[in-house]
Write an enzyme that holds these catalytic residues in place. Structure first.
Site, PDB file in Angstrom:
ATOM      1  N   SER A 230       0.849  -1.190   0.000  1.00  0.00           N
ATOM      2  CA  SER A 230       0.000   0.000   0.000  1.00  0.00           C
ATOM      3  C   SER A 230       0.883   1.238   0.000  1.00  0.00           C
ATOM      4  O   SER A 230       1.726   1.417   0.889  1.00  0.00           O
ATOM      5  CB  SER A 230      -0.909   0.015   1.227  1.00  0.00           C
ATOM      6  OG  SER A 230      -1.430   1.309   1.462  1.00  0.00           O
ATOM      7  N   CYS A 393     -20.038  -6.660   8.672  1.00  0.00           N
ATOM      8  CA  CYS A 393     -19.010  -7.442   9.348  1.00  0.00           C
ATOM      9  C   CYS A 393     -19.384  -7.709  10.809  1.00  0.00           C
ATOM     10  O   CYS A 393     -19.231  -8.828  11.311  1.00  0.00           O
ATOM     11  CB  CYS A 393     -17.672  -6.719   9.276  1.00  0.00           C
ATOM     12  SG  CYS A 393     -17.004  -6.582   7.605  1.00  0.00           S
TER      13      CYS A 393
END
Length: 416
Positions: A230, A393
């Protein structure tokens, strides 16, 4: 794809202009009718209340039960018929339905996910569930692209809901404490303890995040090499490490785990394996085995799902793949154990933290809802998408459909 106006949907076109994935194809009356029938059948005995604009109510929930308000029923059933679970999430993004307690509402759905579709129709799911696109494969190039789409969104976005440690994984709360920062430090210490990290340890971290684990390990006296693909996290972690005065103990590399080299006493990886993809699990574990010295220890933190559901969903493309985690795939506990064994790694310890993720995600969702108005350039659709993601989630962990484990592993290979 042609955008059309359904009878009770006056806002689809403006939404689709900004989010092309939310554009509606021409209505399919049969699919919409079937989706409505299946939805009504599924919710009739659930402890929820579904409220239509007409005043009609569905569900077995009483006062205090989570409420789902259908704002545009025709559009909702159309999306559900066209996209199944993807359409369900897209409908929330588009505002076709709302709830003041989306995590509570989604929990009964997560508890019944394997049986929501009646048994005679389950064989048809292969023609309904979307297939994973080839461009989301986690090749060395593809993995960088997939990671970029999630982790490089915006530092401000993640800072809006994470604690000050910028730790984006399940925390481990001490009994009687609801302090998220302290719980994240406890989690990091737990994974470092599993790997036996202390003074002088040569440690490899796969998945840097924002650098909190590397910093804590270095303060134990370890020499840390940490890998990330990233761009945002690479730059942020380097700044935080410099600010902590630990440049000489921590090396941050913009490098794929498959390209790692060297020998390490310990390897740690916290909730990175979810981004590896099932076709690369053997290579991921083989890499750990290759880099660990004989007798070395590894520690992984991994989100898991039931083995039968993992097998049933391999290769499918879900709402979370399309909008949040492209290329992601959860493992089961047996999948971790089998892939580890094939790489000469033995699972020696396992610590379950599933219910701690319920609390972690609840913290994150409340923080996001509090701070979302302060995020520049955040449109309403993205805001609903991120809220749905966190609620989705949380519901999975509440229901026990999802779990998370810390795995301690030992390298039993012979000296090289």
């Amino acid at each position: 794809m042609t955008t059309v106006h359904l009878r009770d949907d006056a806002t689809v076109a403006p939404v689709a202009d900004r989010w092309p994935g939310l554009a509606l194809p021409r209505p399919d009356a049969v699919r919409s009718w079937l989706a409505e029938r299946l939805f009504r059948h599924a919710v009739r005995a659930m402890p929820v209340r579904v409220v239509f604009p007409s005043g009609e109510r569905l569900g077995a929930g009483g006062a205090g039960s989570p409420v789902m308000r259908l704002v545009r029923p025709a559009t909702f059933f159309h999306r559900l018929g066209e996209g199944a679970t993807i359409g369900f999430g897209e409908s929330y993004m588009a505002g076709d339905w709302t709830s003041t307690d989306p995590a509570g509402l989604l929990t009964p759905f997560a508890e019944r996910v394997a049986v929501l579709v009646p048994a005679p129709l389950r064989s048809l799911r292969r023609w309904v569930d979307a297939a994973r696109p080839d461009d989301e494969r986690n090749t060395v190039v593809g993995a960088r692209r997939n990671i970029h789409r999630h982790y490089d969104l915006s530092h401000d976005l993640f800072a809006a809901f994470l604690d000050e440690s910028m730790t984006y994984s399940c925390a481990w709360f001490a009994p009687g404490s609801d302090d998220l920062y302290a719980a994240q430090q406890r989690k990091i210490d737990g994974i470092l303890d599993l790997a036996g990290v202390g003074a002088g340890t040569r440690l490899l971290e796969i998945g840097t995040g924002w650098g909190s684990l590397a910093i804590r390990a270095a303060r134990r006296g370890a020499h840390v090499t940490t890998l990330t693909i990233s761009t945002e996290q690479y730059e942020s972690a380097r700044r935080r490490i410099a600010d902590a005065g630990l440049d000489e103990r921590i090396t941050v590399l913009s490098r794929d785990y498959r390209d790692a080299s060297g020998h390490y006493d310990a390897v740690v990886s916290v909730e990175m394996i979810e981004a590896v993809g099932d076709e690369y699990w053997p290579e991921y574990f083989a890499t750990i085995g290759r880099l660990l010295v004989p007798g070395g220890r590894a520690a992984l933190q991994a989100i898991t799902m039931p083995h039968d559901r993992m097998l049933a969903t391999l290769g499918t493309h879900t709402w979370i793949h399309r909008y949040v985690f492209p290329g992601g795939q959860l493992l089961s506990v047996p999948a971790v154990e089998r892939n580890a064994a094939s790489a000469g790694l033995a699972v020696t310890e396992r610590i379950g933290l599933g219910q701690h993720y319920v609390r972690t995600l609840n913290h994150w969702r409340r923080r996001f809802l509090t701070n979302r108005e302060n995020l520049p350039g955040l449109d309403d659709v993205f805001g609903r998408m991120w809220e749905f993601y966190l609620a989705y989630c949380e519901a999975g962990f509440r229901a026990g459909y999802l779990d998370v484990w810390q795995f301690g592993l030992t390298n039993h290979s012979r000296p090289r």
